[in-house]
Design an enzyme around this catalytic site. Structure first.
Site, mmCIF file in Angstrom:
data_model
loop_
_atom_site.group_PDB
_atom_site.id
_atom_site.type_symbol
_atom_site.label_atom_id
_atom_site.label_comp_id
_atom_site.label_asym_id
_atom_site.label_seq_id
_atom_site.Cartn_x
_atom_site.Cartn_y
_atom_site.Cartn_z
ATOM 1 N N CYS A 112 80.660 9.932 65.468
ATOM 2 C CA CYS A 112 81.334 9.834 66.762
ATOM 3 C C CYS A 112 82.772 10.344 66.659
ATOM 4 C CB CYS A 112 81.332 8.376 67.236
ATOM 5 S SG CYS A 112 79.687 7.776 67.712
ATOM 6 N N HIS A 124 84.713 6.886 71.475
ATOM 7 C CA HIS A 124 84.837 5.438 71.651
ATOM 8 C C HIS A 124 86.060 4.922 70.911
ATOM 9 C CE1 HIS A 124 83.500 4.264 67.574
ATOM 10 N NE2 HIS A 124 82.592 5.235 67.667
#
Length: 242
Positions: A218, A207
């Site tokens: 992430c 992201h």
């Protein structure tokens, strides 16, 4: 034997004569370095005088090239001895400065070469553990990620960052699960996670974020890269993280 003595005498005479001329010439510079009269131009500094002496020395040394070979060494020695007498330390200071500049130039060349080598390695995706069938690859230690199609790199590598200690990004083979364009992190007070492309069912995704800062697990990418990963990857595509 007589010829050798004549050459030796001629060499000494030439050296002494040139040394005397050099002293006479440099003495002019000494006189000009005296304090200026009130209202006149400022007197030259010691540095100005030393530079002038060194210029005279260089000119005389260049002229010595035209002398017979057996005279060049004694003449150059006489010139340097005179220079050291008239401007003590100037020759050594210049040699030290030249050595410093040469060392700085070599260091700069080494730095540029190292940066170029690092750039080449950063953009080279050959001979990495990422298999040809993977559609996305993440090199955790190298802080880079890229997209593939049939084993050929089609985007990147781009700068990326992964999980901090205690919240490490998992390594291995994963499958794209789903995508959310305008995602937010409910775990972190609805922090924005644009272009989220999830590759696990436990919240790990590519992201948009600051790729210079570690994440909570992430893979963070800049805005353009996050959008490229979002558009390139689809559910079922394989991701390889090492």
């Amino acid at each position: 034997m007589i010829s050798h003595r004549k050459n030796s005498v001629r060499g000494k005479v030439a050296a002494v004569a040139l040394s005397a001329l050099t002293v006479a010439g440099m003495s002019t510079g000494i006189a000009s370095a005296q304090p200026a009269a009130p209202g006149s131009a400022p007197a030259p500094t010691q540095g100005d005088f030393n530079n002038w002496v060194l210029d005279q020395r260089d000119n005389l040394s260049a002229q010595a090239d035209a002398l017979p070979e057996q005279f060049r060494g004694p003449v150059r020695d006489a010139i340097d001895n005179t220079t050291n007498f008239v401007a003590p330390g100037a020759l050594q200071a210049r040699a030290d400065e030249t050595a410093r500049r040469d060392a700085a130039a070599r260091a700069e060349q080494a730095r540029i070469a190292a940066e170029q080598d690092a750039a080449r390695r950063a953009t080279n995706t050959a001979n990495t553990p990422c298999p040809a069938w993977a559609r996305a690859c993440v090199d955790i230690a190298g802080h880079r990620s890229w997209l593939q199609d049939g084993g050929r790199t089609v985007y990147g590598p781009v700068r990326s960052n992964t999980g901090r200690p205690g919240q490490e990004t998992p390594r291995g083979t994963f499958t794209i699960q789903y995508k959310v364009k305008d995602e937010v992190s409910r775990e972190f007070n609805n922090a924005p996670m644009p272009w989220a492309t999830y590759f696990t069912n436990s919240g790990h995704a590519f992201h948009q974020g600051d790729p210079t800062v570690q994440s909570a697990g992430c893979v963070r990418l800049d805005a353009d890269s996050a959008r490229a990963f979002f558009n390139h990857l689809n559910p079922g595509d394989k991701v390889f993280i090492y």
